[in-house]
Design an enzyme around this catalytic site. Structure first.
Site, short mmCIF file in Angstrom:
data_model
loop_
_atom_site.label_atom_id
_atom_site.label_comp_id
_atom_site.label_asym_id
_atom_site.label_seq_id
_atom_site.Cartn_x
_atom_site.Cartn_y
_atom_site.Cartn_z
N ASP A 230 0.81 -1.23 0.00
CA ASP A 230 0.00 0.00 0.00
C ASP A 230 0.84 1.27 0.00
O ASP A 230 0.36 2.35 0.35
CB ASP A 230 -0.94 0.03 1.21
N1 LIG Z 1 3.30 -6.23 -3.22
C1 LIG Z 1 2.04 -5.80 -3.09
N2 LIG Z 1 1.03 -6.66 -3.27
C2 LIG Z 1 -0.23 -6.22 -3.17
C3 LIG Z 1 -0.51 -4.89 -2.82
C4 LIG Z 1 0.58 -3.98 -2.69
O1 LIG Z 1 0.40 -2.77 -2.42
N3 LIG Z 1 1.83 -4.48 -2.83
N4 LIG Z 1 -1.82 -4.48 -2.60
C5 LIG Z 1 -2.72 -5.58 -2.33
C6 LIG Z 1 -4.12 -5.22 -2.07
N5 LIG Z 1 -4.33 -5.01 -0.66
C7 LIG Z 1 -4.64 -3.79 -0.24
O2 LIG Z 1 -4.92 -2.91 -1.04
C8 LIG Z 1 -4.13 -6.10 0.26
C9 LIG Z 1 -4.53 -7.33 -0.10
C10 LIG Z 1 -4.30 -8.41 0.78
C11 LIG Z 1 -3.68 -8.24 1.99
C12 LIG Z 1 -3.42 -9.41 2.86
O3 LIG Z 1 -3.04 -9.28 3.99
N6 LIG Z 1 -3.57 -10.64 2.26
C13 LIG Z 1 -3.27 -11.87 2.96
C14 LIG Z 1 -4.20 -12.97 2.46
C15 LIG Z 1 -5.62 -12.57 2.52
C16 LIG Z 1 -6.52 -13.61 1.87
O4 LIG Z 1 -6.08 -14.67 1.49
O5 LIG Z 1 -7.69 -13.26 1.73
C17 LIG Z 1 -1.90 -12.34 2.54
O6 LIG Z 1 -1.56 -12.11 1.37
O7 LIG Z 1 -1.29 -13.01 3.37
C18 LIG Z 1 -3.28 -6.97 2.31
C19 LIG Z 1 -3.52 -5.88 1.46
C20 LIG Z 1 -2.60 -6.64 -3.39
N7 LIG Z 1 -1.25 -7.11 -3.38
#
Ligand SMILES: Nc1nc2c(c(=O)[nH]1)N[C@@H](CN(C=O)c1ccc(C(=O)N[C@@H](CCC(=O)O)C(=O)O)cc1)CN2
Length: 286
Positions: A230
């Site tokens: 983010d």
């Molecule tokens: N490298 C990045 N990847 C992603 C970003 C980013 O800014 N940099 N944005 C996200 C979208 N997002 C917020 O906008 C977000 C999505 C997911 C998570 C999160 O904690 N996901 C967990 C799993 C959740 C699930 O399985 O439902 C995880 O990945 O462990 C935080 C923020 C998209 N990717």
């Protein structure tokens, strides 16, 4: 060989005098009519940015012939530049999880001709949105992600990006964090919609955080994806007023509208070659 007559020139270089005069002289000498021009002089970093929409007059010149001599003409400025044929739509890969509102909105705006893009595929870590993609005749790829197979699935995604010639990846509420190496590979060509008005409320549950904090504005932020969650350069934001009567569920509903507006705005600005990334910020020529 392109027969199109309209193109967009994007250029940036260290700030110095004579840049606009030199570029516009070159365009005039090559029978180009400049229908739109924006420029910005970043005095703090002494960097200059410009975008010009041009139309070739007569039959002597083509976009290729204009590209051919431009580098030699601007050598003294050590300019970074690109010329884009406005008839060529950007190839876009959409990524989603289970939330459907951003995908639905982008597909509608595309259908209405608002977004000059070619959607090459919809990729998801869930199967839920396959019908939404396939009823539009768009290829749907299910890539489930676990901690164990994340690298393998990211390599599969890169294969799809390569085979489809993808030029822009849009994370339309794709809820998996992309690895550092994937972010480097997609630098400047991946846009994410974050469901809060950044820099407030990072991470996965911003609306509950917003309710706890008692905010009076709810919003969303579309930004380029970087390995810092983010934290990427912001392209567009959208907000709506709220008050103490709003439950978290109602904030989520209002938030959906701000997400679709912010994401569509950011994607449109990128597709029209209006955005420069600079020092982890963006310059957007609207
Ligand atoms: N490298 C990045 N990847 C992603 C970003 C980013 O800014 N940099 N944005 C996200 C979208 N997002 C917020 O906008 C977000 C999505 C997911 C998570 C999160 O904690 N996901 C967990 C799993 C959740 C699930 O399985 O439902 C995880 O990945 O462990 C935080 C923020 C998209 N990717």
């Amino acid at each position: 060989m392109s027969t199109s007559k309209e193109f967009i020139l994007k250029a940036s270089c260290d700030a110095t005098s004579g840049i606009v005069a030199s570029v516009s002289t070159y365009l005039a000498e090559h029978d180009c009519y400049i229908s739109e021009m924006h420029q910005f002089d970043d005095e703090e970093n002494q960097r200059f940015f410009m975008r010009a929409v041009c139309r070739i007059e007569g039959d002597e010149q083509t976009i290729d012939s204009i590209k051919a001599d431009f580098d030699e003409h601007v050598t003294s400025f050590n300019m970074t530049w690109n010329i884009y044929d406005t008839n060529e739509h950007v190839k876009v890969l959409l990524m989603v999880s289970k939330f459907d509102h951003c995908l639905d909105d982008l597909l509608y705006r595309h259908r209405k001709g608002e977004l000059p893009m070619e959607i090459v595929a919809v990729v998801s870590n869930h199967k839920d949105l396959r019908p939404m993609a396939e009823r539009e005749g768009i290829r749907f790829v299910h890539l489930p992600v676990t901690k164990e197979n994340k690298r393998e699935q990211e390599l599969a995604l890169l294969d799809i990006i390569a085979e489809t010639g993808t030029e822009l990846v849009v994370l339309a509420r794709y809820m998996q964090i992309l690895s550092d190496s994937l972010c480097r590979e997609l630098n400047g060509r991946a846009i994410n919609i974050h469901h809060s008005f950044l820099p407030g409320f990072k991470g996965a549950k911003p609306y509950h955080q917003a309710h706890e904090r008692g905010v009076k504005l709810i919003g969303a932020t579309a930004h380029y994806v970087t390995s810092d969650l983010d934290e990427g350069p912001i392209i567009a934001q959208s907000v709506q007023p709220v008050d103490h009567t709003y439950s978290p569920e109602r904030l989520v509903a209002v938030g959906r509208d701000t997400e679709t507006v912010a994401l569509a705005t950011a994607v449109k600005m990128h597709l029209e070659h209006r955005v420069f990334m600079h020092n982890n910020k963006s310059i957007v020529f609207k």
